[in-house]
Design an enzyme around this catalytic site. Structure first.
Site, PDB file in Angstrom:
ATOM      1  CG  PHE A  43      -2.644  12.202 -58.904  1.00 21.96           C
ATOM      2  CD1 PHE A  43      -3.631  12.635 -59.765  1.00 21.96           C
ATOM      3  CD2 PHE A  43      -2.721  10.904 -58.413  1.00 21.96           C
ATOM      4  CE1 PHE A  43      -4.681  11.808 -60.129  1.00 21.96           C
ATOM      5  CE2 PHE A  43      -3.763  10.064 -58.768  1.00 21.96           C
ATOM      6  CZ  PHE A  43      -4.744  10.516 -59.634  1.00 21.96           C
ATOM      7  CE  LYS A  44      -4.852  10.420 -64.441  1.00 19.41           C
ATOM      8  NZ  LYS A  44      -5.416  11.653 -63.818  1.00 19.41           N
TER       9      LYS A  44
END
Ligand code: PLP
Length: 465
Positions: free
Chosen positions: A111-112
């Site tokens: 998700f980064k």
């Protein structure tokens, strides 16, 4: 929008300056001077637009004065055009009340990417024509390094040096960093642990000779722009499940408190969030802090969810700032006590301010594996261990069954395929767009765990251009 420090004594900055600064000069973190609100009608109107348009509407108040809506739209198109799913962050239904929000369709499968792809665009825009080149220095135990490298590879005015502990990141994680051959990307494998690498990065930031030669910058989640980008998917998911006319709960696999703080911001902006579940693994400082006020750092226990193996959660300070009534002096005093004793107690009145919105759970390895198998057997989904920690916490949540519960799926299962295979018997394949990762050329420098050698290497490489 003006940005103020959680410790009350750094200068107020605009969005551009706060993004480039990262940490505030008084040691605090930047937050917006006020929370902008979207009306119920404005939230309802988000049901039609695509992800990029949703991002523009949610983020516009935060960048006002530094970027026009058109400029923001151009940056969002570039950032989210690289995702492997047209919905960018699609929702997947598991059973009658549980949903997964898949945040792993970016270039590095975690998700980064959602935040760092945009941050790369923002850095390039804000540095263009300014005459300053920045040097990003970081240490990684896996996910952050690859996402940061993908975000800045090939960009002008930015070079990146990423240190990783040799032999202690997975093959997938290492190759996601070392096969990026852009000339502004420098990977360094250190003979030592992640903590050794991290300590070297801290020393570089404090080294007068290095600071005289280079403008250093960091990309960790203390940067406000990263959190801002994550607020978007809470709105995007919630309106698809009936917001603003229905409350939604979210369960968030948590480490540094960045992702779940973005959910808090969404709630402050008017999104009807029934609960935010802070899901931790056995490294449970946040669960202890929220339930009993005990915010004390111990030593890290390694788990199958390494991105949540933390001692302290830097973004928690942003929540404490709000819970204190935005009293920067009080936060400065609390944090300085914590810095010396590695422990502090969250006062009961601050805790009760959080208890309406937040819940928390500590999920051990067995409960994580059970949730992984539940998703496989009941939802038909192979998920990653971090997401499984979130799902285990979500399934333990005691709230109105009419409220949909969305678990944030923070990594693609192929990124942690050994742990997934142990729990489910299934070895998830890499998505096709990464399929040739193991055939690509790698490039990285191996250095001894010696500060002077690392510093000399960085200064010499930077001087070459
Ligand atoms: C970074 C990360 C987390 C933790 O997110 P925070 O914002 O630090 O709380 C959870 N899962 C994965 C896969 C991550 O990479």
């Amino acid at each position: 929008m003006d940005y103020i420090s959680t410790r009350g004594s750094a200068p107020t900055l605009d969005f551009r300056a706060a993004t480039l600064a990262g940490l505030a000069s008084d040691g605090g973190l930047y937050v917006p001077a006020r929370w902008p609100r979207l009306s119920a009608d404005e939230i309802r109107a988000l049901a039609g637009p695509d992800y990029v348009e949703t991002a523009v509407r949610v983020m516009a108040p935060f960048v006002a004065g530094s970027l026009s809506e058109d400029e923001l739209r151009t940056l969002c198109r570039a950032a989210y055009g690289r995702f492997g799913h047209d919905a960018v962050t699609p929702l997947v239904q598991l059973d009658h009340r549980h949903w997964l929000l898949e945040l792993f369709h970016g270039p590095t499968l975690a998700f980064k990417d959602v935040a760092l792809q945009l941050l790369g665009q923002l850095f390039e825009t804000f540095l263009a024509g300014g005459g300053t080149d920045i040097t990003i220095v970081g240490a990684t135990s896996g996910d952050t390094g690859s996402a940061a490298i993908e975000a800045v590879a090939g960009r002008e005015h930015i070079r990146i040096f990423m240190l990783h502990p040799e032999g202690r990141v997975s093959d997938v994680q290492r190759r996601q960093m070392t096969t990026v051959l852009a000339p502004n990307v420098h990977n360094i494998a250190i003979d030592g642990s992640f903590d050794d690498a991290q300590a070297m990065v801290k020393r570089l930031f404090g080294d007068a000779e290095v600071r005289g030669a280079l403008t250093l910058s960091a990309v960790n989640s203390i940067n406000w722009a990263r959190l801002m980008a994550q607020v978007v998917y809470y709105f995007y998911a919630a309106v698809r499940l009936g917001a603003p006319d229905r409350e939604i709960a979210f369960s968030v696999p948590t480490g540094n408190f960045g992702d779940v703080f973005a959910g808090y911001v969404a709630a402050q902006m008017g999104l009807p969030v029934a609960k935010l579940v802070v899901a931790t693994n056995v490294n449970d400082i946040l669960h202890r802090a929220l339930t009993s006020g005990d915010y004390s750092a111990g030593s890290v226990t390694p788990t199958a969810t390494p991105s949540m193996d933390i001692q302290v959660s830097s973004n928690f300070e942003r929540l404490l700032f709000d819970l204190s009534g935005r009293d920067g002096g009080a936060i400065a005093a609390m944090m300085s006590e914590f810095d010396t004793t590695r422990a502090m107690t969250i006062p009961a009145d601050m805790r009760s301010g959080a208890s309406g919105l937040f819940a928390s759970a500590r999920i051990d390895g067995d409960a994580m594996a059970l949730a992984l198998r539940w998703a496989q057997e009941h939802g038909g989904q192979i998920i990653d261990p971090h997401s499984a920690v979130g799902l285990a916490a979500a399934r333990g949540l005691d709230i109105d069954p009419a409220v949909p519960v969305v678990t944030l799926a923070t990594a693609h299962p192929a990124k942690f395929r050994d742990a997934v295979e142990r729990a489910t018997g299934v070895r998830p394949p890499l998505p096709p767009r990464l399929g040739n990762l193991f055939d690509r050329e790698e490039r990285y420098e191996r250095l001894p765990g010696d500060y002077d050698a690392v510093k000399a290497h960085i200064l010499a490489e930077a001087a070459r251009g």
